[in-house]
Design an enzyme around this catalytic site. Sequence first.
Site, short mmCIF file in Angstrom:
data_model
loop_
_atom_site.label_atom_id
_atom_site.label_comp_id
_atom_site.label_asym_id
_atom_site.label_seq_id
_atom_site.Cartn_x
_atom_site.Cartn_y
_atom_site.Cartn_z
N ASN A 12 0.86 -1.19 0.00
CA ASN A 12 0.00 0.00 0.00
C ASN A 12 0.89 1.23 0.00
O ASN A 12 1.48 1.58 1.02
CB ASN A 12 -0.91 -0.02 1.23
CG ASN A 12 -1.79 1.21 1.32
OD1 ASN A 12 -1.92 1.98 0.37
ND2 ASN A 12 -2.41 1.40 2.48
N TRP A 13 0.97 1.90 -1.14
CA TRP A 13 1.84 3.07 -1.25
C TRP A 13 1.24 4.32 -0.63
O TRP A 13 1.92 5.33 -0.50
CB TRP A 13 2.17 3.33 -2.72
CG TRP A 13 3.27 2.45 -3.25
CD1 TRP A 13 3.68 1.24 -2.75
CD2 TRP A 13 4.11 2.72 -4.38
NE1 TRP A 13 4.70 0.73 -3.50
CE2 TRP A 13 5.00 1.62 -4.51
CE3 TRP A 13 4.19 3.76 -5.29
CZ2 TRP A 13 5.96 1.55 -5.51
CZ3 TRP A 13 5.15 3.69 -6.30
CH2 TRP A 13 6.02 2.60 -6.41
N LYS A 14 -0.04 4.26 -0.29
CA LYS A 14 -0.72 5.41 0.32
C LYS A 14 -0.55 6.65 -0.58
O LYS A 14 -0.58 6.53 -1.80
CB LYS A 14 -0.24 5.62 1.75
CG LYS A 14 -0.37 4.35 2.58
CD LYS A 14 -0.07 4.55 4.05
CE LYS A 14 -0.20 3.23 4.78
NZ LYS A 14 -0.05 3.37 6.24
N HIS A 96 -9.45 0.82 5.16
CA HIS A 96 -8.20 1.07 5.87
C HIS A 96 -8.45 2.05 7.00
O HIS A 96 -9.27 2.96 6.89
CB HIS A 96 -7.15 1.61 4.90
CG HIS A 96 -5.76 1.61 5.46
ND1 HIS A 96 -5.32 2.58 6.34
CD2 HIS A 96 -4.72 0.75 5.29
CE1 HIS A 96 -4.07 2.32 6.67
NE2 HIS A 96 -3.68 1.22 6.05
N GLU A 166 -5.01 -5.07 10.53
CA GLU A 166 -4.01 -4.04 10.80
C GLU A 166 -4.33 -3.35 12.12
O GLU A 166 -5.18 -2.45 12.16
CB GLU A 166 -4.00 -3.00 9.68
CG GLU A 166 -3.45 -3.50 8.37
CD GLU A 166 -3.04 -2.35 7.46
OE1 GLU A 166 -1.87 -2.34 7.02
OE2 GLU A 166 -3.85 -1.46 7.21
N GLY A 172 2.69 2.21 10.92
CA GLY A 172 3.66 3.29 10.79
C GLY A 172 4.40 3.65 12.05
O GLY A 172 5.15 4.63 12.07
N SER A 211 3.46 -2.15 10.28
CA SER A 211 4.92 -2.16 10.49
C SER A 211 5.56 -3.49 10.10
O SER A 211 6.46 -3.99 10.79
CB SER A 211 5.25 -1.80 11.94
OG SER A 211 4.86 -0.46 12.24
N GLY A 232 3.04 -1.39 4.25
CA GLY A 232 2.97 0.05 4.04
C GLY A 232 4.29 0.62 3.57
O GLY A 232 4.71 0.44 2.43
#
EC number: 5.3.1.1
Length: 249
Positions: A12-14, A96, A166, A172, A211, A232
């Site tokens: 997931n590149w966000k 998400h 998640e 993160g 993470s 992520g």
Amino acid sequence: MTAERRPLIAGNWKMNGLRAAKSELRTVAAGLAGLSAETMICPPFTLIGAFAADVAGTQLMIGGQDCHPAESGAHTGDISAEMLRDAGAVAVILGHSERRIDHQEGDAIVKAKVKAAWRAGLLPVVCVGETLVERDAGEAAAVVTRQVRQSVPEGATAVSLVIAYEPIWAIGTGRTPTTDDVAEVHGAIRHILAERFGAEANGIRILYGGSVKPDNAAALLATANVDGALVGGASLKAADFLAIARAVG
């Protein structure tokens, strides 16, 4: 992981990545030969068309990060599932925590988006997870079970649904739950899937996200009922993403 559930490593590149990032994508696509896992990158919408064209004919799939429930209409700034499919996506991340928090999206809207994904022929990756307060209160399994119950419509099958657990407090932050914690929640998810969908639940993949890095991927991926990872920040670097994909046993 079991023989009936092929592992999936999804990145997931966000809100990251410009066209120059195609070099990282090409490196990933070139490094997948011989891997047992399915792999997917979910870039921002602006890159889906170019990325899908770039990796055509390779093992790497391209997905979206969200979609609107409607097929079309007066929804300024939104993207429909049909638009994702038309651009070259084969799947879409839904629910998400960053969407649930930043855009106040509840289970009902996530459920509507899952139906939209099915309508367009996309594979929905439905995200669930608890806050740190809920974790500390011993409510993680109950919270996640409720989210699965309320976010996933009837009729899910092994080929039409992926769940991604998640824990919100791990996204993160560099913090991860123990493998025992992950196994407990993934077991609870498997139980509610079996309760709702019977034998089909045995084939529905449950990913872990939060993470995930090259140095913890092997332990997480070896955990009971973990069928892959939703990655992520580490998915932005080809070397890290490939290392995670190679950690699949």
